[in-house]
Motif scaffolding. Structure first.
Motif, PDB file in Angstrom:
ATOM      1  N   GLN A  91      -4.695   1.088  -2.031  1.00  8.20           N
ATOM      2  CA  GLN A  91      -5.367   1.342  -0.764  1.00  8.20           C
ATOM      3  C   GLN A  91      -5.538   0.095   0.100  1.00  8.20           C
ATOM      4  O   GLN A  91      -6.194   0.152   1.141  1.00  8.20           O
ATOM      5  CB  GLN A  91      -6.760   1.941  -1.056  1.00  8.20           C
ATOM      6  N   GLN A  92      -4.967  -1.051  -0.330  1.00  4.01           N
ATOM      7  CA  GLN A  92      -5.126  -2.261   0.482  1.00  4.01           C
ATOM      8  C   GLN A  92      -4.464  -2.079   1.847  1.00  4.01           C
ATOM      9  O   GLN A  92      -3.554  -1.269   2.007  1.00  4.01           O
ATOM     10  CB  GLN A  92      -4.536  -3.477  -0.251  1.00  4.01           C
ATOM     11  N   LYS A  93      -4.941  -2.837   2.815  1.00  3.58           N
ATOM     12  CA  LYS A  93      -4.459  -2.674   4.183  1.00  3.58           C
ATOM     13  C   LYS A  93      -3.073  -3.272   4.405  1.00  3.58           C
ATOM     14  O   LYS A  93      -2.358  -2.854   5.318  1.00  3.58           O
ATOM     15  CB  LYS A  93      -5.457  -3.308   5.153  1.00  3.58           C
ATOM     16  N   PRO A  98       0.840  -1.207   0.000  1.00  5.80           N
ATOM     17  CA  PRO A  98       0.000   0.000   0.000  1.00  5.80           C
ATOM     18  C   PRO A  98       0.870   1.250   0.000  1.00  5.80           C
ATOM     19  O   PRO A  98       1.956   1.277   0.590  1.00  5.80           O
ATOM     20  CB  PRO A  98      -0.807  -0.136   1.295  1.00  5.80           C
TER      21      PRO A  98
END
Length: 349
Positions: A36-38, A30
């Motif tokens: 936007q992945q965690k 990210p």
């Protein structure tokens, strides 16, 4: 080899190979912007799909007769294989080495020029130039759209299958055309690609595996090649080209209008961004699967309309060499509708 077995078998192989590919230490981290992945996610799904596709083609070669390809020269087979695999390898190189955008574009341009060379060598200059531009646009467009789980690859899977009716028409020439050296393998590749995408999506829609540039460039490049395989100066060649364009509208409309909008705003076209319509929908709170399903639905609509328009001369009794007016109308109408939706979304607060 039946279509159902081909798709199911390739899907299973792709699922297994994608599971193995997740172990490759190549992660998409990210960055607070486009990504936007965690947590970091493996971006090696393209390797699983490519492996499944190659296994399907080898299995077909081993279980079927020699066919028309037996008449091809070894150099022809190697050339076709090189063209089909090159976008996957360019994408893999970018995934591993983080190539600059300009250098990656140069590699894609070189590949597209090689693909267009047979048209240019045969004196079909305008078609060769069009093929060159088409391959650059559709391959990069597929890459640009790979920013929401399931969207780009799911759409491309549908697009591959959507080409089959055109191939079926071209193969049913009733002995009046030259032998199609690679047509059977092209059709197998269409359905095998669809199966490979299904196996990949089992991981991707959950956000635990990405296709990477290997997958998006590879699938986009393969579709681009299959879409121009039967293109020629004849009306049949034009029909194939119009079908390929119609199938591509859900991707092309978003990409081309977004690039035009960014150009008008004076923004860098080579810089990563979040201005695509699908990215804006995600930012508004849409789930990835909902955005992907919207694009799948639009692609299915384009496929149905494109195929109906392709077969319309049969229903109307038009001569085989008539200009494909219905296909052109369908392309323009669907393109206008898609552009209207894009502008409507852009104007929302």
């Amino acid at each position: 080899m039946s279509v159902s077995y081909l798709v199911a078998g390739t899907a299973l192989i792709s699922f297994v190979l994608c599971a193995l590919a997740r172990r490759v230490p190549l992660l998409d981290a990210p960055d607070g912007g486009r990504k936007q992945q965690k947590a970091p996610v493996p971006r090696t799904g393209g390797l699983g799909m490519l492996g499944a596709l190659l296994i399907a083609l080898v299995a077909f070669a081993a279980t079927s007769g020699p066919g028309a390809i037996a008449e091809a020269q070894p150099i022809q087979i190697l050339f076709m294989a090189f063209l089909a695999v090159s976008p996957w390898l360019i994408g893999l190189a970018d995934d591993w080495l983080d190539l600059s955008a300009r250098f990656k574009l140069c590699l894609i341009c070189l590949w597209a020029a090689l693909a267009a060379a047979p048209f240019l060598a045969s004196g079909q200059t305008l078609i060769g130039v069009a093929v060159f531009g088409w391959l650059i646009v559709i391959t990069n467009a597929a890459n640009f759209m790979d920013g929401a789980n399931g969207l780009a690859l799911g759409t491309l899977g549908i697009m591959h299958v959507g080409l089959f009716p055109a191939y079926a028409i071209m193969m049913l020439c009733f002995g009046t055309c030259a032998p199609d050296l690679f047509g059977e393998y092209a059709i197998v590749a269409q359905f095998a690609m669809f199966g490979a995408v299904l196996g990949f999506l089992a991981w991707n829609v959950r956000g635990v595996l990405y296709a990477g540039d290997c997958g998006s460039l590879g699938a986009g490049g393969l579709f681009g090649l299959l879409a121009v395989y039967h293109v020629s100066a004849s009306m049949d060649g034009l029909r194939v080209a119009l079908l390929g364009l119609t199938l591509s509208l859900p991707i092309l409309v978003d990409v081309l209008l977004t690039l035009a909008w960014r150009s008008l705003k004076g923004r860098n076209l080579m810089q990563a961004h979040t201005d695509h319509a699908y990215q804006r929908l995600v930012a508004r709170g849409w789930r990835h699967i909902a955005v992907a399903a919207l694009w799948w639905g639009m692609t299915l609509l384009c496929a149905v309309a494109g195929v109906l328009a392709l077969f319309s001369p049969v229903a109307t009794g038009d001569p085989a060499d008539a200009f494909p007016v219905q296909q052109l109308v369908a392309l323009i109408a669907l393109g206008a509708a898609g552009s209207g939706l894009w502008l409507w979304e852009r104007r929302r607060a």
